[in-house]
Enzyme design. Structure first.
Site, PDB file in Angstrom:
ATOM      1  N   ARG A 234       0.853  -1.184   0.000  1.00 61.31           N
ATOM      2  CA  ARG A 234       0.000   0.000   0.000  1.00 61.31           C
ATOM      3  C   ARG A 234       0.889   1.234   0.000  1.00 61.31           C
ATOM      4  NH1 ARG A 234      -3.466  -2.686  -1.686  1.00 61.31           N
ATOM      5  NH2 ARG A 234      -5.570  -3.082  -0.842  1.00 61.31           N
ATOM      6  N   GLU A 263      -3.202   7.571  -3.828  1.00 61.24           N
ATOM      7  CA  GLU A 263      -3.730   6.960  -5.047  1.00 61.24           C
ATOM      8  C   GLU A 263      -5.184   7.373  -5.280  1.00 61.24           C
ATOM      9  OE1 GLU A 263      -4.187   2.290  -6.314  1.00 61.24           O
ATOM     10  OE2 GLU A 263      -2.442   2.891  -5.141  1.00 61.24           O
ATOM     11  N   HIS A 281      -1.315   0.177 -10.332  1.00 55.69           N
ATOM     12  CA  HIS A 281      -1.890  -0.810  -9.407  1.00 55.69           C
ATOM     13  C   HIS A 281      -2.333  -2.075 -10.157  1.00 55.69           C
ATOM     14  CE1 HIS A 281      -3.598  -0.998  -5.096  1.00 55.69           C
ATOM     15  NE2 HIS A 281      -3.414  -2.220  -5.555  1.00 55.69           N
TER      16      HIS A 281
END
Length: 314
Positions: A234, A263, A281
């Site tokens: 993350r 993000e 991602h």
């Protein structure tokens, strides 16, 4: 049960969800806002949500009708689990289904960063390439080097196997608890030692308050100048501002990122750097993997509907 699905999923998964539930497919490109989540929790018996959907304490604080929030993905830091449990709402995730695909992306980023693949691709596309020369785009050899893995859970172990058995790499790892049997030759070390010794540092820990900015300016400063940092976990585990400063100054050789601190916002300063590989991602972005994730979420939903223990409660 009335079910809300927050994003478009694969055709196979959507078909099965529609067969099992009174399903509403939101199909929006943007995540659920906090207000949308609050309204959905009050209207639906079940929610199938994913990364970015804002299931905050405030969202759960209304008058929820929902009995279960099934997360599409293994990471659930966008869900306030304690607030959900306080309302008697079950939260589930999809571990296991994502392991190999995410580990594959880690190796992709190690190789791309070390061998300057993204930079080389951009160079060829400009039309500037005039042919092979012995010193052009010299990168770093991967085989036989040392990888340091921060977090040796399912994904960390899968990365370690690929590095050791595929590339003959020495494996160091840091984990908050002792791992007696890592499943391959590997050495558990303190984080500072890992950072100082690894040629490639791979972040594979879950996001939590304890891991927020686990890798900051002080930690990056302990890395070797030729080392590369890879993050497939993350974004907020790494202090993005500190990473940008280190890359701009050449204090580490490069980075490979599949996730970002805010993000989907990616700072222009990061995008401008040639010594970082940036992916959108892609960790689980293979259709069969997304099918498996969706079907695992479906199994959790069916169990809750039928009054059985859910397979993957968090």
């Amino acid at each position: 049960m009335k079910l809300l699905v927050s994003r478009a999923l694969t055709p196979r998964v959507e078909k099965r969800l529609a067969e099992e539930f009174d399903t509403t497919f939101r199909n929006g490109a943007t995540p659920l806002s906090e207000n949308e989540a609050r309204a959905a929790l009050a209207e639906y018996d079940a929610l199938l949500v994913t990364l970015g959907d804002r299931l905050t304490a405030a969202a759960f604080a209304g008058a929820p009708k929902a009995r279960i929030v099934a997360n599409f993905g293994v990471g659930y830091n966008h869900i306030d689990v304690a607030a959900a449990h306080a309302q008697g709402i079950t939260v589930t995730n999809t571990p296991g289904a994502v392991t190999d695909a995410t580990a594959d992306i880690a190796l992709t980023l190690i190789l791309m960063s070390a061998r300057r693949a993204a930079e080389g691709d951009r160079f060829v596309r400009t039309g500037a390439w005039t042919g092979w020369t012995p010193t052009q785009f010299l990168g770093q050899h991967v085989t036989g080097k040392t990888v340091g893995i921060v977090g040796l859970g399912r994904i960390g172990k899968a990365i370690a196997r690929r590095c050791h058995y595929g590339f003959d790499m020495r494996v160091l790892f840091h984990n908050r608890s002792t791992v007696a049997e890592p499943g391959l030759p590997a050495e558990q070390v303190p984080l500072d030692d890992l950072l100082a010794k690894a040629d490639f540092v791979v972040i594979a820990v879950p996001a939590s308050p304890a891991t927020h900015h686990l890798i900051g300016a002080d930690q990056i400063a302990r890395m070797q100048p030729h080392a590369h940092l890879v993050n497939i976990a993350r974004g907020d585990i790494v202090d993005e501002t500190a990473l940008i400063a280190a890359l701009q100054a050449g204090r580490i050789a490069g980075a490979g990122l599949d996730v970002y601190e805010h993000e989907p916002a990616v700072p222009e300063a990061l995008r401008a750097l040639n010594n970082v590989t940036l992916l959108p991602h892609l960790g689980t972005a293979a259709e069969e993997v997304r099918d498996a994730m969706g079907l695992m979420a479906l199994d959790n939903l069916i169990a809750a509907r039928d009054g059985k223990p859910v397979p993957n409660a968090v």
